[in-house]
Scaffold this motif. Structure first.
Motif, PDB file in Angstrom:
ATOM      1  N   ALA A   1       0.994  -1.136  -0.055  1.00  0.00           N
ATOM      2  CA  ALA A   1      -0.027  -0.042  -0.216  1.00  0.00           C
ATOM      3  C   ALA A   1       0.955   1.220   0.092  1.00  0.00           C
ATOM      4  N   GLU A   2       0.215   2.400   0.196  1.00  0.00           N
ATOM      5  CA  GLU A   2       0.744   3.669  -0.256  1.00  0.00           C
ATOM      6  C   GLU A   2       1.464   4.440   1.239  1.00  0.00           C
ATOM      7  N   ARG A   3       2.422   5.187   0.718  1.00  0.00           N
ATOM      8  CA  ARG A   3       2.894   5.927   2.035  1.00  0.00           C
ATOM      9  C   ARG A   3       2.284   7.140   2.036  1.00  0.00           C
ATOM     10  N   GLY A   4       2.489   7.883   3.130  1.00  0.00           N
ATOM     11  CA  GLY A   4       2.059   9.325   3.454  1.00  0.00           C
ATOM     12  C   GLY A   4       2.682  10.201   2.732  1.00  0.00           C
ATOM     13  N   PRO A   5       2.174  11.590   2.428  1.00  0.00           N
ATOM     14  CA  PRO A   5       3.167  12.373   1.677  1.00  0.00           C
ATOM     15  C   PRO A   5       4.404  12.795   2.178  1.00  0.00           C
ATOM     16  N   LYS A   6       4.328  13.157   3.512  1.00  0.00           N
ATOM     17  CA  LYS A   6       5.619  13.476   4.373  1.00  0.00           C
ATOM     18  C   LYS A   6       6.728  12.109   4.318  1.00  0.00           C
ATOM     19  N   THR A   7       6.139  10.852   4.436  1.00  0.00           N
ATOM     20  CA  THR A   7       7.152   9.845   4.000  1.00  0.00           C
ATOM     21  C   THR A   7       7.836   9.751   2.702  1.00  0.00           C
ATOM     22  N   VAL A   8       6.834  10.034   1.779  1.00  0.00           N
ATOM     23  CA  VAL A   8       7.317  10.094   0.215  1.00  0.00           C
ATOM     24  C   VAL A   8       8.479  11.238   0.261  1.00  0.00           C
ATOM     25  N   GLU A   9       8.088  12.441   0.760  1.00  0.00           N
ATOM     26  CA  GLU A   9       9.397  13.280   0.735  1.00  0.00           C
ATOM     27  C   GLU A   9      10.696  12.891   1.489  1.00  0.00           C
ATOM     28  N   ASP A  10      10.418  12.249   2.620  1.00  0.00           N
ATOM     29  CA  ASP A  10      11.618  11.843   3.327  1.00  0.00           C
ATOM     30  C   ASP A  10      12.478  10.735   2.497  1.00  0.00           C
ATOM     31  N   ILE A  11      11.723   9.849   1.685  1.00  0.00           N
ATOM     32  CA  ILE A  11      12.177   9.094   0.938  1.00  0.00           C
ATOM     33  C   ILE A  11      13.159   9.534  -0.168  1.00  0.00           C
ATOM     34  N   ALA A  12      12.529  10.714  -0.929  1.00  0.00           N
ATOM     35  CA  ALA A  12      13.027  11.305  -2.002  1.00  0.00           C
ATOM     36  C   ALA A  12      14.259  12.015  -1.411  1.00  0.00           C
ATOM     37  N   ARG A  13      14.264  12.644   0.053  1.00  0.00           N
ATOM     38  CA  ARG A  13      15.429  13.393   0.296  1.00  0.00           C
ATOM     39  C   ARG A  13      16.526  12.514   0.646  1.00  0.00           C
ATOM     40  N   HIS A  14      16.251  11.355   0.864  1.00  0.00           N
ATOM     41  CA  HIS A  14      17.545  10.473   1.074  1.00  0.00           C
ATOM     42  C   HIS A  14      17.784   9.462   0.004  1.00  0.00           C
ATOM     43  N   LYS A  15      17.218  10.110  -1.270  1.00  0.00           N
ATOM     44  CA  LYS A  15      17.359   9.079  -2.448  1.00  0.00           C
ATOM     45  C   LYS A  15      17.342   7.700  -2.268  1.00  0.00           C
ATOM     46  N   ALA A  16      16.346   7.331  -1.414  1.00  0.00           N
ATOM     47  CA  ALA A  16      15.797   5.842  -1.113  1.00  0.00           C
ATOM     48  C   ALA A  16      14.650   5.563  -1.995  1.00  0.00           C
ATOM     49  N   THR A  17      14.250   4.022  -1.784  1.00  0.00           N
ATOM     50  CA  THR A  17      12.915   3.870  -2.536  1.00  0.00           C
ATOM     51  C   THR A  17      12.122   3.168  -1.613  1.00  0.00           C
ATOM     52  N   TYR A  18      10.750   2.763  -2.183  1.00  0.00           N
ATOM     53  CA  TYR A  18       9.957   1.839  -1.484  1.00  0.00           C
ATOM     54  C   TYR A  18       9.316   1.083  -2.408  1.00  0.00           C
ATOM     55  N   LEU A  19       9.292  -0.248  -2.075  1.00  0.00           N
ATOM     56  CA  LEU A  19       8.941  -1.335  -3.119  1.00  0.00           C
ATOM     57  C   LEU A  19       7.737  -1.750  -2.510  1.00  0.00           C
ATOM     58  N   ILE A  20       6.743  -2.505  -3.258  1.00  0.00           N
ATOM     59  CA  ILE A  20       5.838  -3.429  -2.677  1.00  0.00           C
ATOM     60  C   ILE A  20       5.684  -4.694  -3.087  1.00  0.00           C
ATOM     61  N   ALA A  21       5.578  -5.638  -2.285  1.00  0.00           N
ATOM     62  CA  ALA A  21       5.156  -7.067  -2.370  1.00  0.00           C
ATOM     63  C   ALA A  21       3.591  -6.903  -2.500  1.00  0.00           C
ATOM     64  N   VAL A  22       3.171  -8.276  -3.043  1.00  0.00           N
ATOM     65  CA  VAL A  22       1.751  -8.037  -3.329  1.00  0.00           C
ATOM     66  C   VAL A  22       1.149  -8.739  -2.113  1.00  0.00           C
ATOM     67  N   GLY A  23      -0.032  -7.837  -1.628  1.00  0.00           N
ATOM     68  CA  GLY A  23      -0.693  -8.474  -0.470  1.00  0.00           C
ATOM     69  C   GLY A  23      -1.654  -9.384  -1.031  1.00  0.00           C
ATOM     70  N   GLY A  24      -1.504 -10.570  -0.296  1.00  0.00           N
ATOM     71  CA  GLY A  24      -2.176 -11.793  -0.940  1.00  0.00           C
ATOM     72  C   GLY A  24      -1.668 -12.966  -1.691  1.00  0.00           C
ATOM     73  N   ALA A  25      -0.357 -12.363  -1.753  1.00  0.00           N
ATOM     74  CA  ALA A  25       0.639 -13.520  -2.649  1.00  0.00           C
ATOM     75  C   ALA A  25       1.759 -14.175  -1.739  1.00  0.00           C
ATOM     76  N   ALA A  26       1.205 -14.189  -0.584  1.00  0.00           N
ATOM     77  CA  ALA A  26       2.189 -14.711   0.593  1.00  0.00           C
ATOM     78  C   ALA A  26       2.958 -16.023   0.398  1.00  0.00           C
ATOM     79  N   VAL A  27       2.422 -17.050  -0.425  1.00  0.00           N
ATOM     80  CA  VAL A  27       2.968 -18.208  -0.515  1.00  0.00           C
ATOM     81  C   VAL A  27       4.080 -18.197  -1.660  1.00  0.00           C
TER      82      VAL A  27
END
Length: 502
Positions: free
Chosen positions: A416-442
């Motif tokens: 799922a999504e990240r909040g606007p401030k968290t997205v800003e923090d990610i960009a400021r650190h030049k980091a990234t956020y990835l998602i695995a698919v919820g419902g694809a645990a196996v």
């Protein structure tokens, strides 16, 4: 007078909870497969494909389809001509069945219930107590509707007491648009209207466990105003463009259910209850002849999905050697296959890290240059490195994200999504956020080759571990420049959904 033994009730509940942990209902599978075929968003189509592929693995291996094996909710209807032979109450018998199901040695299910809910929040270790609703009516059977509701979708339940002249449809659509993707769409939305606040919520929850029949409804057309409302909500919600996992696409819901009850002239209580992609529920009926068991579905109900993560069509990334320059080249919506060593940690671990840093002490693990996965896996069985290990909702970690980035974390994996401030923090650190698919645990767990405890063993499934992964499928949700697919995806696909039969 029909006599039903307490032992039969316990065994029936135990077996039903095991059953729904690894079998999707055929009605959901058929509607999800149809959504996969018509999906035009590449990211959403890949997500639906992973859910379907993981569902087949869960069914064939009889392992939980989701690592969040749910809070047990039961709607029981006892016929007045029945007598339960037991020195325990019906609720106690249901709890005993829950306990046995979640502590099953062959397929242990993750215990998520905590007590007390305000202060200690200590895990009860066996996922009891169940949330049980008991009704008494005519008849000589005991009907039990059993469900396992994940925290991500449960947390998105909403209620309002509307002005009697306010549009139910408008409120539902406007509210769903604010929910984000933490409830793991595509799923079902249950709507309860009328009664009192608690009645509306109960109706919404029970409604979302009804048979999914939207394709039939669209084919024959509505027969009454409630069916007209269901179709309106189905089309308007899908036209929001939220899509699978919030990535933007044509299908956010496969069905919308509506239940009503008379209410006070001054009131219009309305509740919505999202049902996630796990969609775990089943109905059993006891008539005194013994325990009730469900027949396994035919495995032909699961479609064969082309273009899985093993096809080699996605970018492969070695997290042990990746550079900032390589990470900066990732684009939102792109699917990566991760290999190497990643850390795990979620709510309790993040809070403990914050407490340690506040005391000026050293952390038990070096976070510099590391990738962290927000996960609380199911215990392994047999030769598994780890049990089903899908992501948890990332927004709960938002308040800790800047701290973790300051400690050297370069990328995070969740859902799922990240909040606007968290997205800003990610960009400021030049980091990234990835998602695995919820419902694809196996499917995710198949990519985990080993698991090693690193810190906070007392936190159980929330402890920090190091996973060694190979070709773990993830989608780039926030890139190093701060572009979020949970913003751009729905914007791109809003208004593009069309009725299924068009």
């Amino acid at each position: 007078m029909v006599e039903i033994s307490g032992e039969d009730i316990v065994e029936s509940v135990r077996a039903a909870l095991q059953y729904i942990s690894y079998y999707h209902t055929p009605d959901y599978l058929s509607h999800l497969a149809a959504a996969y075929e018509r999906e035009q968003s590449a990211s959403a189509k890949a997500a639906i494909g992973q859910i379907l592929e993981s569902s087949r693995l869960a069914a064939t291996g009889q392992r939980p389809m989701c690592q969040d094996t749910g809070m047990v909710t039961v709607f029981a209807r006892l016929g007045q001509s029945c007598v339960i032979k037991s020195d325990k109450s019906l609720a106690e018998l249901i709890n005993e069945g829950t306990r046995l199901a979640y502590m099953d040695a062959g397929n242990p299910l993750r215990a998520s219930m905590v007590d007390d809910p305000i202060y200690e929040r200590k895990n009860t270790r066996d996922n009891t107590p169940a949330i049980t609703h008991i009704d008494v009516g005519l008849g000589n059977t005991l009907e039990i509707l059993v469900a396992a509701k994940g925290g991500g979708s449960e947390n998105k339940a909403r209620f309002a007491n509307l002005n009697p002249s306010t549009s139910v449809a408008d409120w539902v659509v406007e509210t769903v648009e604010t929910l984000g993707a933490g409830w793991c769409p595509p799923g079902v939305i249950g709507v309860g209207v009328g009664g009192t606040a608690e009645k509306a919520m109960q109706m919404a929850k029970k409604a979302c466990m009804g048979e999914i029949d939207m394709s039939d409804l669209l084919a024959r057309g509505p027969r009454d105003k409630i069916e007209e409302l269901r179709i309106e909500l189905y089309e308007r919600i899908n036209n929001l463009g939220i899509g699978a996992q919030g990535l933007g696409g044509l299908t956010t819901v496969v069905d919308v259910k509506v239940a009503t009850y008379p209410t006070h002239a001054a009131s219009k209580p309305v509740a919505i209850m999202p049902q996630c992609a796990a969609n775990r529920h089943a109905k059993i009926t006891l008539d005194g002849s013994g325990p009730a068991f469900l027949d396994p579905p035919n495995l032909s109900a699961w479609p064969v999905i082309d273009g899985s993560a093993s096809s080699g069509q996605f970018r492969r990334v070695n997290v042990d050697t990746m550079t900032p320059e390589e990470m900066a080249s990732w684009k939102t919506g792109e699917t990566l296959l991760l290999s190497g060593r990643i850390l795990t940690g979620r709510d309790a671990a993040h809070k403990r890290i914050a407490d340690i840093l506040a005391r000026g002490e050293s952390l038990p693990v070096d976070l510099k240059g590391r990738v962290i996965y927000y996960v609380g896996p199911v215990d392994p069985v047999g030769n598994e490195a780890v049990g089903p290990a899908g992501p948890t909702t990332s927004t709960r970690m938002d308040k800790f994200t800047d701290m973790m980035l300051d400690q050297g974390i370069v990328s995070m994996i969740g859902k799922a999504e990240r909040g606007p401030k968290t997205v800003e923090d990610i960009a400021r650190h030049k980091a990234t956020y990835l998602i695995a698919v919820g419902g694809a645990a196996v499917l995710v767990s198949k990519a985990i080759r080993s698991s090693r405890l690193i810190a906070f063993e007392d936190l159980g499934m929330e402890a920090i571990r190091e996973f060694e992964v190979e070709d773990m499928p993830v989608t780039v949700a926030v890139d190093a420049a701060g572009t979020s697919i949970h913003v751009t995806g729905p914007q791109m696909w809003k208004g593009k959904a069309v009725p299924v039969l068009a």
